[in-house]
Design a protein around this motif. Structure first.
Motif, PDB file in Angstrom:
ATOM      1  N   VAL A   1     -15.799 -34.266 -20.873  1.00 30.58           N
ATOM      2  CA  VAL A   1     -16.428 -33.102 -21.503  1.00 30.58           C
ATOM      3  C   VAL A   1     -17.267 -33.589 -22.687  1.00 30.58           C
ATOM      4  CG1 VAL A   1     -16.043 -30.862 -22.573  1.00 30.58           C
ATOM      5  CG2 VAL A   1     -14.507 -31.650 -20.763  1.00 30.58           C
TER       6      VAL A   1
ATOM      7  N   LYS B   1     -19.677 -31.484 -24.179  1.00 28.37           N
ATOM      8  CA  LYS B   1     -20.330 -30.311 -24.778  1.00 28.37           C
ATOM      9  C   LYS B   1     -20.431 -30.473 -26.292  1.00 28.37           C
ATOM     10  CE  LYS B   1     -15.884 -27.902 -24.860  1.00 28.37           C
ATOM     11  NZ  LYS B   1     -15.033 -26.929 -24.140  1.00 28.37           N
TER      12      LYS B   1
ATOM     13  N   TYR C   1     -18.749 -33.439 -28.834  1.00 25.38           N
ATOM     14  CA  TYR C   1     -17.831 -33.114 -29.939  1.00 25.38           C
ATOM     15  C   TYR C   1     -18.378 -33.636 -31.268  1.00 25.38           C
ATOM     16  CZ  TYR C   1     -14.346 -31.448 -26.567  1.00 25.38           C
ATOM     17  OH  TYR C   1     -13.697 -30.742 -25.580  1.00 25.38           O
TER      18      TYR C   1
ATOM     19  N   LEU D   1     -20.383 -25.234 -17.860  1.00 27.59           N
ATOM     20  CA  LEU D   1     -19.225 -24.344 -17.899  1.00 27.59           C
ATOM     21  C   LEU D   1     -19.595 -22.883 -18.137  1.00 27.59           C
ATOM     22  CD1 LEU D   1     -17.014 -26.709 -20.076  1.00 27.59           C
ATOM     23  CD2 LEU D   1     -16.542 -26.088 -17.693  1.00 27.59           C
TER      24      LEU D   1
ATOM     25  N   LYS E   1     -14.959 -20.274 -11.146  1.00 19.44           N
ATOM     26  CA  LYS E   1     -13.979 -20.294 -12.233  1.00 19.44           C
ATOM     27  C   LYS E   1     -13.087 -19.067 -12.164  1.00 19.44           C
ATOM     28  CE  LYS E   1     -12.808 -21.282 -16.722  1.00 19.44           C
ATOM     29  NZ  LYS E   1     -13.535 -21.501 -17.967  1.00 19.44           N
TER      30      LYS E   1
ATOM     31  N   ARG F   1     -10.891 -15.328 -20.957  1.00 22.61           N
ATOM     32  CA  ARG F   1     -12.145 -15.697 -21.606  1.00 22.61           C
ATOM     33  C   ARG F   1     -13.258 -15.624 -20.564  1.00 22.61           C
ATOM     34  NH1 ARG F   1     -12.710 -21.472 -24.697  1.00 22.61           N
ATOM     35  NH2 ARG F   1     -12.975 -22.210 -22.552  1.00 22.61           N
TER      36      ARG F   1
ATOM     37  N   HIS G   1      -8.694 -22.558 -16.570  1.00 21.48           N
ATOM     38  CA  HIS G   1      -8.508 -23.207 -17.879  1.00 21.48           C
ATOM     39  C   HIS G   1      -7.233 -22.672 -18.509  1.00 21.48           C
ATOM     40  CE1 HIS G   1      -9.808 -25.568 -21.229  1.00 21.48           C
ATOM     41  NE2 HIS G   1     -10.223 -24.585 -21.985  1.00 21.48           N
TER      42      HIS G   1
ATOM     43  N   ASN H   1      -7.034 -29.661 -19.185  1.00 19.33           N
ATOM     44  CA  ASN H   1      -7.809 -30.281 -20.265  1.00 19.33           C
ATOM     45  C   ASN H   1      -6.950 -31.416 -20.837  1.00 19.33           C
ATOM     46  OD1 ASN H   1      -5.824 -28.736 -21.498  1.00 19.33           O
ATOM     47  ND2 ASN H   1      -7.083 -28.295 -23.289  1.00 19.33           N
ATOM     48  N   THR H   2      -7.343 -31.952 -21.983  1.00 16.29           N
ATOM     49  CA  THR H   2      -6.613 -33.088 -22.563  1.00 16.29           C
ATOM     50  C   THR H   2      -5.116 -32.821 -22.674  1.00 16.29           C
ATOM     51  OG1 THR H   2      -8.515 -33.797 -23.858  1.00 16.29           O
ATOM     52  CG2 THR H   2      -6.345 -34.516 -24.630  1.00 16.29           C
TER      53      THR H   2
ATOM     54  N   ARG I   1     -10.258 -32.451 -16.808  1.00 15.48           N
ATOM     55  CA  ARG I   1     -11.406 -32.311 -17.722  1.00 15.48           C
ATOM     56  C   ARG I   1     -10.984 -32.724 -19.125  1.00 15.48           C
ATOM     57  NH1 ARG I   1     -10.866 -27.161 -15.288  1.00 15.48           N
ATOM     58  NH2 ARG I   1     -10.287 -26.335 -17.334  1.00 15.48           N
ATOM     59  N   ILE I   2     -11.394 -33.919 -19.516  1.00 10.17           N
ATOM     60  CA  ILE I   2     -10.921 -34.449 -20.800  1.00 10.17           C
ATOM     61  C   ILE I   2     -12.018 -34.401 -21.848  1.00 10.17           C
ATOM     62  CG2 ILE I   2      -9.815 -36.400 -21.942  1.00 10.17           C
ATOM     63  CD1 ILE I   2      -8.760 -37.279 -19.303  1.00 10.17           C
ATOM     64  N   GLY I   3     -11.709 -33.741 -22.941  1.00  5.72           N
ATOM     65  CA  GLY I   3     -12.633 -33.656 -24.071  1.00  5.72           C
ATOM     66  C   GLY I   3     -12.051 -34.373 -25.269  1.00  5.72           C
ATOM     67  N   ILE I   4     -11.324 -33.625 -26.085  1.00  5.42           N
ATOM     68  CA  ILE I   4     -10.844 -34.128 -27.384  1.00  5.42           C
ATOM     69  C   ILE I   4     -10.068 -35.453 -27.261  1.00  5.42           C
ATOM     70  CG2 ILE I   4      -8.636 -32.855 -27.443  1.00  5.42           C
ATOM     71  CD1 ILE I   4     -10.982 -32.945 -30.439  1.00  5.42           C
TER      72      ILE I   4
ATOM     73  N   TYR J   1     -11.000 -30.354 -33.706  1.00  7.15           N
ATOM     74  CA  TYR J   1     -12.113 -29.914 -32.852  1.00  7.15           C
ATOM     75  C   TYR J   1     -13.279 -29.414 -33.723  1.00  7.15           C
ATOM     76  CZ  TYR J   1      -9.098 -29.421 -28.594  1.00  7.15           C
ATOM     77  OH  TYR J   1      -8.269 -29.610 -27.521  1.00  7.15           O
TER      78      TYR J   1
HETATM   79  C1  LIG Z   1     -13.817 -27.607 -23.830  1.00  4.27           C
HETATM   80  C2  LIG Z   1     -13.186 -27.492 -22.498  1.00  4.27           C
HETATM   81  C3  LIG Z   1     -12.394 -28.540 -21.978  1.00  4.27           C
HETATM   82  C4  LIG Z   1     -11.988 -29.744 -22.787  1.00  4.27           C
HETATM   83  O1  LIG Z   1     -10.866 -29.427 -23.575  1.00  4.27           O
HETATM   84  P1  LIG Z   1     -10.150 -30.514 -24.487  1.00  4.27           P
HETATM   85  O2  LIG Z   1      -8.994 -29.786 -25.059  1.00  4.27           O
HETATM   86  O3  LIG Z   1     -11.144 -30.923 -25.516  1.00  4.27           O
HETATM   87  O4  LIG Z   1      -9.770 -31.647 -23.587  1.00  4.27           O
HETATM   88  C5  LIG Z   1     -11.948 -28.423 -20.674  1.00  4.27           C
HETATM   89  N1  LIG Z   1     -12.244 -27.333 -19.934  1.00  4.27           N
HETATM   90  C6  LIG Z   1     -12.965 -26.300 -20.416  1.00  4.27           C
HETATM   91  C7  LIG Z   1     -13.211 -25.115 -19.544  1.00  4.27           C
HETATM   92  C8  LIG Z   1     -13.450 -26.338 -21.704  1.00  4.27           C
HETATM   93  O5  LIG Z   1     -14.151 -25.296 -22.189  1.00  4.27           O
END
Ligand SMILES: *Cc1c(COP(=O)(O)O)cnc(C)c1O
Length: 366
Positions: free
Chosen positions: A35, A37, A41, A82, A127, A134, A163, A204-205, A220-223, A350
């Protein structure tokens, strides 16, 4: 070109370490979506995506223009958007972005566009809302979605996803497991009636950390890529990727009774030495860090921020620090410092990371 002396150094080695940390928690065949976006980050999505392109399967951004920026920079990997809007769907196609279709408005608009062009098997992602409330279809939409998709040769569902609302919170385990089960049920309906089997993803993370069994086909890994887990213990296993640095623009010696900065918010009690540093609230440094709530590091010593944070500058107390104009200043270079800034600003990492503004010079080093 951004040649600003206030620099966010993105640590490529740390990014790789974090990616590998999560890979070890996954089955070898599970795909990773990075991720990126909100400018990766608060860093630089393009540099991050270039660095990770051969190491992950997918990228995700929130909005269409973020995806366009990646394509214009030469990123070729699949990019999941997304949160696209009907107004931007032509750009989605022009830039080969893959839309998340989260309600009938955008679902129907995209199917119509796909017919008109016409597209062939264009990858889309459906989705579902399983409790975050949301974005996403409710499960009650399934029959209509499937009926439309069965007639649509112009799009092909690349994935079904959802999510989690509280994947980091083990007190919400029951709720989360319910979300995962609802998602699995939705997937089952599609697999039974659609005629093919799209990828599935919900984690997610913190989902990967707490619910690795629900990894399905992709995560889906972001943070986590940027160094933060659910708690201090998990975060300690990760490496910090965002290092924010600046330098001393000017040093002043001030006499007792003199004040520093706007609103004369700081008054020197004794003869003091102050340093002015070119980073302020317009760069994402919260005004809540003023008046000694926040600090920076100079020569490895803490220099508290005195007075108010200005738009483009802060002043810090360096009375006891041996330093000169031009010396390096660390705003943060580890997760504890980022967490401290987040705590003082009454927020979470974040927000502290994504707040770092575009004015800051961003460079990835590895
Ligand atoms: C931002 C987001 C993520 C990433 O989440 P993290 O907690 O940062 O890993 C994954 N999926 C969706 C739909 C998001 O909006």
């Amino acid at each position: 070109m951004n040649n600003h002396v206030t620099v966010l150094e993105i640590d490529g080695d740390a990014l790789l370490h974090n990616l590998n940390y999560f890979k070890e928690k996954l089955q070898p065949e599970t795909k990773i979506l990075a991720v990126v976006k909100a400018f990766g980050y608060g860093s630089d999505a393009i540099q991050i995506a270039k660095f990770l392109e051969d190491k992950v399967s997918y990228f995700a951004v929130a909005f269409v223009h973020e995806g366009i920026a990646l394509r214009e920079a030469g990123i070729e990997s699949p990019i999941l958007v997304l949160h696209p809007h009907a107004q931007n769907l032509q750009s989605v196609v022009d830039y080969r972005l893959e839309p998340s279709l989260y309600n009938f408005k955008i679902f129907n608009a995209f199917l119509k566009l796909a017919d008109e062009i016409p597209l062939m098997n264009y990858p889309v992602h459906i989705k579902f809302n399983t409790g975050l409330n949301r974005l996403g279809f409710w499960h009650t939409g399934i029959p209509n979605i499937i009926a439309s998709l069965k007639e649509a040769t112009h799009v092909k569902v690349a994935s079904l996803f959802s999510h989690l609302a509280a994947s980091e919170d083990l007190e919400e385990q029951e709720f989360t497991i319910n979300q995962i089960n609802n998602f699995a049920y939705i997937a089952q309906q599609f697999y039974k009636h659609l005629g093919y089997e799209p990828m599935l993803h919900i984690l997610n993370t913190s989902g990967v950390i707490n619910y690795p069994k629900a990894q399905f086909d992709m995560v889906r890994i972001g943070i986590g890529l940027y160094g933060f887990g659910n708690d201090d213990k998990e975060t300690a296993q990760l490496k910090n990727t965002h290092n924010l640095k600046s330098l001393i623009s000017q040093i002043h010696i001030i006499e007792p009774g003199e004040t520093v900065g706007y609103n004369r918010a700081y008054t020197a009690k004794r003869q003091s030495k102050t340093a002015t540093i070119p980073i302020g609230h317009a760069d994402g440094l919260s005004r809540r860090l003023g008046n000694k709530k926040g600090y920076v590091l100079i020569n490895n010593q803490k220099a508290p921020i005195i007075g108010n944070v200005c738009m483009d500058m802060i002043m810090v107390d360096i009375t006891k620090i041996d330093c000169s104009e031009g010396d390096e200043v660390i705003i943060f270079n580890n997760q504890e410092m980022i967490q401290h800034i987040a705590d003082v600003s009454e927020t979470i990492p974040y927000e502290t990371l994504t707040a770092i503004s575009q004015r800051v010079n961003k460079t990835l080093k590895s």
